[in-house]
Design a protein around this motif. Structure first.
Motif, PDB file in Angstrom:
ATOM      1  N   LEU A  16       0.826  -1.208   0.000  1.00 16.32           N
ATOM      2  CA  LEU A  16       0.000   0.000   0.000  1.00 16.32           C
ATOM      3  C   LEU A  16       0.862   1.262   0.000  1.00 16.32           C
ATOM      4  O   LEU A  16       0.521   2.253  -0.646  1.00 16.32           O
ATOM      5  N   MET A  17       1.984   1.229   0.708  1.00 13.83           N
ATOM      6  CA  MET A  17       2.899   2.378   0.700  1.00 13.83           C
ATOM      7  C   MET A  17       3.439   2.629  -0.697  1.00 13.83           C
ATOM      8  O   MET A  17       3.538   3.774  -1.147  1.00 13.83           O
ATOM      9  N   PHE A  18       3.791   1.550  -1.386  1.00 19.10           N
ATOM     10  CA  PHE A  18       4.350   1.685  -2.733  1.00 19.10           C
ATOM     11  C   PHE A  18       3.306   2.149  -3.736  1.00 19.10           C
ATOM     12  O   PHE A  18       3.560   3.002  -4.575  1.00 19.10           O
ATOM     13  N   ASP A  19       2.116   1.555  -3.657  1.00 23.14           N
ATOM     14  CA  ASP A  19       1.161   1.677  -4.753  1.00 23.14           C
ATOM     15  C   ASP A  19       0.139   2.795  -4.573  1.00 23.14           C
ATOM     16  O   ASP A  19      -0.308   3.386  -5.549  1.00 23.14           O
ATOM     17  N   LYS A  20      -0.249   3.098  -3.317  1.00 22.91           N
ATOM     18  CA  LYS A  20      -1.378   4.003  -3.135  1.00 22.91           C
ATOM     19  C   LYS A  20      -1.051   5.252  -2.341  1.00 22.91           C
ATOM     20  O   LYS A  20      -1.853   6.170  -2.291  1.00 22.91           O
ATOM     21  N   ARG A  21       0.097   5.285  -1.669  1.00 22.71           N
ATOM     22  CA  ARG A  21       0.491   6.449  -0.880  1.00 22.71           C
ATOM     23  C   ARG A  21      -0.607   6.853   0.104  1.00 22.71           C
ATOM     24  O   ARG A  21      -0.942   8.024   0.240  1.00 22.71           O
ATOM     25  N   MET A  22      -1.182   5.897   0.778  1.00 22.03           N
ATOM     26  CA  MET A  22      -2.228   6.155   1.757  1.00 22.03           C
ATOM     27  C   MET A  22      -1.627   6.707   3.044  1.00 22.03           C
ATOM     28  O   MET A  22      -0.467   6.438   3.357  1.00 22.03           O
ATOM     29  N   PRO A  23      -2.387   7.486   3.827  1.00 22.04           N
ATOM     30  CA  PRO A  23      -1.915   7.909   5.155  1.00 22.04           C
ATOM     31  C   PRO A  23      -1.638   6.676   6.023  1.00 22.04           C
ATOM     32  O   PRO A  23      -2.298   5.649   5.882  1.00 22.04           O
ATOM     33  N   MET A  24      -0.678   6.809   6.932  1.00 18.11           N
ATOM     34  CA  MET A  24      -0.292   5.666   7.762  1.00 18.11           C
ATOM     35  C   MET A  24      -1.462   5.143   8.585  1.00 18.11           C
ATOM     36  O   MET A  24      -1.589   3.937   8.804  1.00 18.11           O
ATOM     37  N   SER A  25      -2.310   6.043   9.061  1.00 19.00           N
ATOM     38  CA  SER A  25      -3.460   5.609   9.866  1.00 19.00           C
ATOM     39  C   SER A  25      -4.391   4.715   9.038  1.00 19.00           C
ATOM     40  O   SER A  25      -4.927   3.720   9.548  1.00 19.00           O
ATOM     41  N   GLU A  26      -4.589   5.049   7.776  1.00 17.67           N
ATOM     42  CA  GLU A  26      -5.440   4.240   6.903  1.00 17.67           C
ATOM     43  C   GLU A  26      -4.778   2.906   6.574  1.00 17.67           C
ATOM     44  O   GLU A  26      -5.451   1.873   6.491  1.00 17.67           O
ATOM     45  N   ILE A  27      -3.465   2.935   6.369  1.00 10.80           N
ATOM     46  CA  ILE A  27      -2.743   1.688   6.094  1.00 10.80           C
ATOM     47  C   ILE A  27      -2.840   0.754   7.293  1.00 10.80           C
ATOM     48  O   ILE A  27      -3.068  -0.452   7.146  1.00 10.80           O
ATOM     49  N   ALA A  28      -2.683   1.306   8.504  1.00 16.20           N
ATOM     50  CA  ALA A  28      -2.796   0.491   9.720  1.00 16.20           C
ATOM     51  C   ALA A  28      -4.171  -0.149   9.812  1.00 16.20           C
ATOM     52  O   ALA A  28      -4.298  -1.349  10.109  1.00 16.20           O
ATOM     53  N   GLU A  29      -5.203   0.625   9.530  1.00 14.86           N
ATOM     54  CA  GLU A  29      -6.566   0.093   9.584  1.00 14.86           C
ATOM     55  C   GLU A  29      -6.809  -0.934   8.487  1.00 14.86           C
ATOM     56  O   GLU A  29      -7.404  -1.990   8.720  1.00 14.86           O
ATOM     57  N   ALA A  79      -0.258   3.010  16.607  1.00 12.93           N
ATOM     58  CA  ALA A  79       0.898   2.781  17.476  1.00 12.93           C
ATOM     59  C   ALA A  79       1.316   1.306  17.439  1.00 12.93           C
ATOM     60  O   ALA A  79       2.510   0.987  17.388  1.00 12.93           O
ATOM     61  N   TYR A  80       0.330   0.419  17.476  1.00  9.67           N
ATOM     62  CA  TYR A  80       0.625  -1.012  17.403  1.00  9.67           C
ATOM     63  C   TYR A  80       1.216  -1.365  16.045  1.00  9.67           C
ATOM     64  O   TYR A  80       2.191  -2.119  15.936  1.00  9.67           O
ATOM     65  N   PHE A  81       0.660  -0.777  14.985  1.00 16.11           N
ATOM     66  CA  PHE A  81       1.193  -0.966  13.634  1.00 16.11           C
ATOM     67  C   PHE A  81       2.652  -0.516  13.570  1.00 16.11           C
ATOM     68  O   PHE A  81       3.517  -1.237  13.043  1.00 16.11           O
ATOM     69  N   ASN A  82       2.943   0.675  14.124  1.00 18.49           N
ATOM     70  CA  ASN A  82       4.318   1.189  14.108  1.00 18.49           C
ATOM     71  C   ASN A  82       5.275   0.247  14.838  1.00 18.49           C
ATOM     72  O   ASN A  82       6.404   0.013  14.383  1.00 18.49           O
ATOM     73  N   THR A 120      11.056  -4.789  10.357  1.00 20.64           N
ATOM     74  CA  THR A 120      11.849  -4.153   9.306  1.00 20.64           C
ATOM     75  C   THR A 120      13.086  -3.429   9.834  1.00 20.64           C
ATOM     76  O   THR A 120      14.004  -3.130   9.061  1.00 20.64           O
ATOM     77  N   GLY A 121      13.081  -3.097  11.140  1.00 17.38           N
ATOM     78  CA  GLY A 121      14.210  -2.376  11.709  1.00 17.38           C
ATOM     79  C   GLY A 121      14.083  -0.873  11.636  1.00 17.38           C
ATOM     80  O   GLY A 121      14.981  -0.152  12.073  1.00 17.38           O
ATOM     81  N   CYS A 122      12.978  -0.380  11.085  1.00  9.85           N
ATOM     82  CA  CYS A 122      12.764   1.074  11.021  1.00  9.85           C
ATOM     83  C   CYS A 122      11.277   1.367  11.120  1.00  9.85           C
ATOM     84  O   CYS A 122      10.439   0.481  10.960  1.00  9.85           O
ATOM     85  N   SER A 123      10.939   2.610  11.379  1.00 17.18           N
ATOM     86  CA  SER A 123       9.539   3.004  11.472  1.00 17.18           C
ATOM     87  C   SER A 123       8.923   3.079  10.073  1.00 17.18           C
ATOM     88  O   SER A 123       9.648   3.178   9.070  1.00 17.18           O
ATOM     89  N   PRO A 124       7.589   3.032   9.963  1.00 13.41           N
ATOM     90  CA  PRO A 124       6.956   3.191   8.642  1.00 13.41           C
ATOM     91  C   PRO A 124       7.351   4.499   7.956  1.00 13.41           C
ATOM     92  O   PRO A 124       7.589   4.522   6.749  1.00 13.41           O
ATOM     93  N   THR A 125       7.431   5.578   8.717  1.00 14.71           N
ATOM     94  CA  THR A 125       7.787   6.871   8.131  1.00 14.71           C
ATOM     95  C   THR A 125       9.211   6.856   7.584  1.00 14.71           C
ATOM     96  O   THR A 125       9.467   7.331   6.471  1.00 14.71           O
TER      97      THR A 125
END
Length: 257
Positions: A213-226, A234-237, A244-249
């Motif tokens: 979803l990050m690659f293809d749709k550029r959705m807000p992180m809150s929407e991606i988590a849902e 917070a749980y998603f992060n 992955t070793g890093c935050s979604p951002t």
């Protein structure tokens, strides 16, 4: 560390043929559509959707298509100490197997291609981790005959359930009701087949979907988590960073710099 030389997805709509030649690096091929014939040294190998083929460096390989097809492929070179990580890398023999959880394998392969093409700050480490996982899956598939068939069938049922319901809350009790086995039995049997607990597998599926979803749709992180079944961002992060070793951002910033 294993070094990727190339990673790609190719669609072949006409006749495809490759003359036999020496393979300079290891090759991993996954057929996602259609049928092809590969030659490795003096053997002819039939491949169709769901089949993967590992060809070690130094082999003579070639191939031809039987119909229109699509395949994923990566060429890579392990360092000497990497070969001890998996039997597949130590055997130095080709390996053809059919991947039972092929959709998950395909998703991971596609993510490997994304990391290879984007050349972000974490690309080398991410490619190493994903490729090692793919090779590990092949080893598990190859060694399945050593496990009881009932364990394997139950693990495949759990995988199918997770892939279908990953957007929803999934618990061991849900899997128990679906398979008719106790939660404890499911956990032990699933891990003996896959190397992961059912919940760990669920997390991997969700994070893999989140990256798509990050690659293809550029959705807000809150929407991606849902969208990927996490109860809150917070749980998603937290799970994203654990895997992955890093935050979604930071991950997304690395892809867009």
């Amino acid at each position: 560390m294993i070094k990727l030389r190339s990673c790609y997805v190719k669609d072949f709509h006409g006749k495809w043929e490759m003359n036999k030649e020496l393979t300079q690096s290891h090759v991993l091929i996954a057929v996602t559509r259609g049928k092809i014939i590969y030659w490795v040294n003096d053997e002819s190998i039939f491949l169709q959707r769901g089949d993967v083929l590992f060809i070690p460096a130094g082999s003579i390989r070639g191939g031809t298509s039987l119909e229109e097809h699509q395949r994923y492929a990566t060429h890579f070179t392990p360092e000497a100490h990497d070969r001890s990580l998996l039997p597949l890398l130590m055997d130095q023999r080709y390996c053809k197997t059919t991947i039972s959880g092929f959709e998950y394998f395909k998703q991971r392969f596609l993510l490997l291609k994304h990391h290879w093409l984007m050349h972000g700050p974490y690309s080398e480490a991410s490619c190493f981790a994903i490729l090692l996982e793919l090779l590990g899956i092949i080893n598990y598939e190859r060694d399945k005959w050593k496990l009881p068939a009932k364990k394997i069938d139950m693990a495949e049922d759990v995988k199918a359930y997770v892939l279908q319901h990953y957007k929803e809350p999934v618990t061991l009790n849900d899997l128990s009701g679906y398979t008719g086995r106790t939660p404890n039995h499911i956990s032990h049997a699933f891990k003996s087949v896959t190397g992961l607990s059912p919940i760990e597998y669920l997390h991997h599926v969700r994070i893999s979907k989140a990256k798509e979803l990050m690659f293809d749709k550029r959705m807000p992180m809150s929407e991606i988590a849902e969208e990927t079944g996490f109860c809150d961002q917070a749980y998603f992060n937290r799970i994203f960073k654990k895997l992955t070793g890093c935050s979604p951002t930071a991950f997304l910033k690395g892809r867009t710099d």
